[in-house]
Enzyme design. Structure first.
Site, PDB file in Angstrom:
ATOM      1  N   GLU A 147       0.807  -1.233   0.000  1.00  0.00           N
ATOM      2  CA  GLU A 147       0.000   0.000   0.000  1.00  0.00           C
ATOM      3  C   GLU A 147       0.839   1.281   0.000  1.00  0.00           C
ATOM      4  OE1 GLU A 147      -2.668  -0.439   3.354  1.00  0.00           O
ATOM      5  OE2 GLU A 147      -3.658  -2.169   2.472  1.00  0.00           O
ATOM      6  N   ASN A 194       2.078  -5.206  -3.212  1.00  0.00           N
ATOM      7  CA  ASN A 194       0.684  -5.514  -2.877  1.00  0.00           C
ATOM      8  C   ASN A 194      -0.103  -4.228  -2.604  1.00  0.00           C
ATOM      9  OD1 ASN A 194      -1.244  -7.665  -2.078  1.00  0.00           O
ATOM     10  ND2 ASN A 194      -1.059  -6.832  -0.005  1.00  0.00           N
ATOM     11  N   HIS A 230     -10.405  -6.229  -1.650  1.00  0.00           N
ATOM     12  CA  HIS A 230     -11.408  -6.013  -0.595  1.00  0.00           C
ATOM     13  C   HIS A 230     -12.580  -5.285  -1.254  1.00  0.00           C
ATOM     14  CE1 HIS A 230      -8.875  -7.266   2.721  1.00  0.00           C
ATOM     15  NE2 HIS A 230      -7.913  -6.494   2.277  1.00  0.00           N
ATOM     16  N   GLU A 259      -6.167 -10.719  -0.840  1.00  0.00           N
ATOM     17  CA  GLU A 259      -6.958 -10.441   0.381  1.00  0.00           C
ATOM     18  C   GLU A 259      -8.457 -10.386   0.077  1.00  0.00           C
ATOM     19  OE1 GLU A 259      -5.364  -7.121   2.606  1.00  0.00           O
ATOM     20  OE2 GLU A 259      -3.297  -7.685   2.163  1.00  0.00           O
ATOM     21  N   ASP A 261     -12.239 -10.373  -0.058  1.00  0.00           N
ATOM     22  CA  ASP A 261     -13.476 -10.510   0.710  1.00  0.00           C
ATOM     23  C   ASP A 261     -14.509  -9.552   0.121  1.00  0.00           C
ATOM     24  OD1 ASP A 261     -12.585  -8.071   1.893  1.00  0.00           O
ATOM     25  OD2 ASP A 261     -12.055  -9.025   3.791  1.00  0.00           O
TER      26      ASP A 261
END
Ligand code: XIL
Length: 349
Positions: A147, A194, A230, A259, A261
């Site tokens: 990030e 990432n 996400h 990641e 979701d």
């Protein structure tokens, strides 16, 4: 004409007689992973059983971040991360490492200390060398930097970015140096950048792509890009996800979904509506389809696998139910669709 029921066709295609799991269905095409926490493994049998049964890869949700790994300048605490690595080995799973540099999870002693650029430069090098060497042979892929960009594509302020002495010059100074240091510490580990909220395109996507191009051109040791994914019901970039993954795989990089979701509005007990659970399944399906369609997308990892043990309710008020299994570890519609898609990919091999 005699028509076989679908179940019989699947049997005839030679899938095993044991019940399919995500990891058995994905075998040979993609790794299927999840974030995991050692505390949950030891305190909840259902958590541990589901983790080992369904996934062939795990990533410590927090235990390899600076704040947990490095309680003091001169002290590393590897115990919790090592526990996860042990669990993974016992169950034939790969381990992704997360993360060597991030603007968050900076321990207090580091964030509040008075440092010269030279101090920070040494701290960073010493951290990456010590951690990557410790896990060499156990961690097959690292999120080296996490990030680092703002939504507008500029670099985010962090203890590392704001200290020019930590870099090697050039626009991505500290990021580049982190990759070089990690590669020197374990030449066999795959090294990833990432990030989130770039998966569908826009200035952040363009900035990451420009960095990846520059690194490839100049031989900076980068192997892949992590697409965090996400998502909410309104935020999935279904139309552009595949194309955007290909932009990186065309450069010779791998892509991992890191990641995944899909959080939903929930009631006071953390439950979502059946309609939203169906829509959620479709969104998980879009991500899995996109990855399976892109050669070079080699892992699909979710950020927690049970609604009983997810980070979402703590971070997004009024939202939850974002994972593949419900609060009782029963498979949700999303699980069933992901399993079907992975099974189909296996059948097509
Ligand atoms: C989150 C964890 O899930 C939480 O338990 C922790 O308190 C904060 O970090 N992007 C990342 C992850 O790269 O490291 C974050 O994990 C979620 C967002």
């Amino acid at each position: 004409m005699f028509v076989l029921p679908i179940a019989a066709v699947v049997c005839l295609l030679g899938t095993s007689s044991e019940a399919a799991t995500l990891r058995s269905a994905a075998h040979g095409r993609v790794h299927i992973g999840t974030a995991a926490k050692p505390g949950f493994i030891s305190e909840d049998g259902r958590y541990a059983t589901t983790l080992a049964r369904e996934f062939d890869q795990l990533e410590p949700e927090n235990e390899m971040k600076w704040s947990l790994l490095r309680p003091a300048r001169d002290r590393f605490d590897f115990a919790a991360a090592d526990e996860l690595v042990r669990f993974a080995k016992q169950n034939g799973m790969l381990v992704r490492g997360h993360t060597l540099l991030w603007y968050q999870a900076v321990p207090k002693w580091l964030g509040e200390g008075q440092w010269t650029w030279n101090d920070l430069s040494q701290l960073m090098a010493n951290h990456i060398q010590t951690v990557v060497r410790h896990f060499a042979g156990s961690v097959y892929a690292w999120d080296v930097v996490n990030e680092a960009f703002h939504p507008d594509g500029s670099l985010r302020s962090s203890i590392w970015y704001d200290s020019p002495g930590t870099g090697v010059g050039g626009p991505y100074g500290y990021i580049e140096r982190a990759f070089v240091l990690a590669h020197a510490a374990d030449p066999r580990a795959k090294l990833f950048y990432n990030d989130y909220a770039f998966e569908g395109g826009g200035p952040k996507f363009e900035a990451i792509l420009a960095m990846a191009r520059d690194f490839k051109k100049r031989g900076v040791p980068i192997n892949g890009i992590g697409f965090q994914c996400h998502f909410t019901l309104n935020s999935i970039p279904a139309a552009t996800l595949q194309k955007n993954m290909r932009a990186f795989t065309d450069l010779g990089l791998e892509v991992h979904i890191t990641e995944l979701d899909v959080r939903l509005p929930v009631d006071g007990t953390g439950h979502a509506t059946p309609q939203d659970l169906e829509r959620q399944a479709q969104m998980y399906g879009e991500v899995v389809r996109a990855c399976l369609a892109v050669r070079g997308c080699s892992a699909i990892q979710v950020w927690g696998f049970s609604d009983a043990r997810s980070w979402i309710p703590r971070f997004f008020s009024g939202q939850g139910a974002g994972t593949l299994f419900d609060q009782e570890f029963r498979p949700k519609p999303a699980y069933r669709l992901v399993l079907d898609l992975l099974t189909g990919a296996a059948a097509a091999r």
